[in-house]
Design an enzyme around this catalytic site. Structure first.
Site, mmCIF file in Angstrom:
data_model
loop_
_atom_site.group_PDB
_atom_site.id
_atom_site.type_symbol
_atom_site.label_atom_id
_atom_site.label_comp_id
_atom_site.label_asym_id
_atom_site.label_seq_id
_atom_site.Cartn_x
_atom_site.Cartn_y
_atom_site.Cartn_z
ATOM 1 C CB ALA A 1 -0.929 0.005 1.208
ATOM 2 C CB THR A 2 4.205 2.017 1.452
ATOM 3 O OG1 THR A 2 3.827 1.868 2.816
ATOM 4 C CG2 THR A 2 5.228 3.140 1.347
ATOM 5 C CG ASN B 1 -2.480 3.675 11.021
ATOM 6 O OD1 ASN B 1 -2.841 4.827 10.758
ATOM 7 N ND2 ASN B 1 -1.260 3.399 11.433
ATOM 8 C CD GLN C 1 -5.485 -0.752 9.569
ATOM 9 O OE1 GLN C 1 -6.193 -1.653 10.018
ATOM 10 N NE2 GLN C 1 -4.161 -0.837 9.563
ATOM 11 C CB SER D 1 -2.100 -3.386 2.447
ATOM 12 O OG SER D 1 -1.072 -4.305 2.736
ATOM 13 C CG HIS E 1 0.013 -7.186 5.402
ATOM 14 N ND1 HIS E 1 0.227 -6.919 6.745
ATOM 15 C CD2 HIS E 1 0.449 -6.095 4.736
ATOM 16 C CE1 HIS E 1 0.780 -5.719 6.868
ATOM 17 N NE2 HIS E 1 0.922 -5.203 5.667
ATOM 18 C CB THR F 1 8.255 -10.221 -12.613
ATOM 19 O OG1 THR F 1 9.128 -10.003 -13.717
ATOM 20 C CG2 THR F 1 7.525 -11.545 -12.788
ATOM 21 C CB CYS G 1 4.473 2.425 10.536
ATOM 22 S SG CYS G 1 3.489 1.397 9.444
#
Length: 361
Positions: free
Chosen positions: A72-73, A144, A172, A188, A190, A226, A308
């Site tokens: 996501a970053t 978050n 989130q 994201s 995960h 890839t 983070c």
């Protein structure tokens, strides 16, 4: 050990793991193909990527395209650095409680930079101040750290009225609540029970982006590199599962929240109690040493702030933005729970945390 750190990452769904295995090597050893290759192995892998793209697209509104990224970053950086208004030098307006991926990126660019304040509940005003000349507004749907849910429909109207694009960090939110209507949306895998190492940017039709990662021109020329069919497949399976059981998951989280509210009597909630994702419980208790608390309660995985920023030693910028002083911010903890958290696990964890906090006086 009891896991209560769902904002940092979520447990991998068994369905996502199963979807990934086929594209690591596969039962016949042919699942390892490069999805950008023209032969049969490559075409099979490319087909798996496109199935996953459709599954992930179901998280978003209609009328856009999904670009896979490594995180996501990266997706947020692509949106901010690559959108036409920012490249043309127009201003960037971000909420005071944005993730570092947005906050730090906006700060390091030469464009005029405006901070949209939040109130003591952690909410942006329904009619936020957007300066003239702003080309991009960035607001996180679900925070978050404190879990507050922003009035995104109102913010979208204000952004359009100002002639600005709206970027939504929905990391989130995706898979938990309907994703906001915006011009660009980052997610994201995960954070919704998919694998780490893959994210996505949804881009509304008609929004022009310039790539920030160049090379082979994969992902429609917007992002070179890839793709991993296994990660894409895991992301797709997790997204499909999340969409299909969104109501069930939300009801489970609501029950956990109600129980937690009783277990942490006497603690103070950070952020709105109503306008929030109830799988995020950010609390403070005057006088506690959070580092000692985490050391004493080693059977529970929880956070002293956003993952983070952990280890920085600095008070949370988000908690400061809602009016907490440094001392209050440093006495706050974050508990995150969700689909795979049991009521008994929550009760056991809360008892351990409360007892350890009480021992501190």
């Amino acid at each position: 050990m009891i896991y209560l750190d769902y904002q940092a990452t979520t447990p991998l769904a068994p369905e996502a793991r199963e979807a990934m295995l086929r594209w690591l090597d596969g039962p016949d050893g042919t699942g390892f193909g490069n999805p950008h290759s023209p032969h049969r192995y490559g075409r099979q892998a490319a087909a798996a990527v496109e199935v996953a793209r459709e599954q992930v697209a179901a998280l978003f509104p209609a009328g856009g395209r999904v670009v896979f990224t490594a995180s996501a970053t990266e997706a947020l950086n692509l949106a901010i650095r690559g959108c036409e208004p920012v490249r043309a030098g127009r201003g960037i307006a971000v909420s005071a409680i944005e993730h570092a991926a947005v906050w730090d990126t906006a700060e390091c660019l030469p464009n005029p930079h405006h901070v949209i304040p939040v109130d003591a509940q952690g909410l942006v005003a329904a009619d936020p101040p957007i300066p003239d000349g702003t080309g991009l507004v960035a607001v996180m749907q679900v925070n978050n750290e404190i879990g507050t849910i922003q009035p995104m429909a109102d913010i979208a109207r204000a952004s359009r009225a100002a002639g600005a694009l709206l970027l939504c960090d929905a990391v989130q939110a995706a898979g938990k609540v309907p994703v906001a209507d915006a011009d660009m949306i980052a997610v994201s895998a995960h954070k919704l029970h998919g694998p780490k190492g893959i994210g996505a940017l949804w881009v509304r039709d008609g929004v022009d982006l310039t790539p920030i990662v160049t090379g082979g021109g994969q992902e429609g020329g917007l992002r070179s590199g890839t793709l991993s069919p296994a990660l894409c497949a895991g992301f797709g399976a997790a997204a499909r599962l999340a969409v299909g059981r969104m109501d069930e998951d939300a009801a489970h989280v609501a029950a956990l929240w109600d129980r937690a509210a009783a277990l942490f009597e006497g603690w103070t909630l950070n952020g709105s109690s109503g306008r929030r994702w109830h799988g995020n419980l950010n609390l403070r208790r005057d006088g506690i040493d959070v580092a000692r608390l985490m050391s004493d309660v080693r059977t529970v995985a929880f956070s002293a702030g956003s993952a983070c920023a952990s280890g920085s030693g600095k008070p949370s910028r988000v908690l400061q933005a809602i009016g907490l002083n440094d001392k209050q911010a440093k006495t706050s903890i974050r508990l995150g729970f969700g689909r795979y958290t049991g009521i008994e696990d929550l009760e056991e964890a809360a008892a351990a945390i409360v007892a350890a906090a009480r021992e501190q006086g």
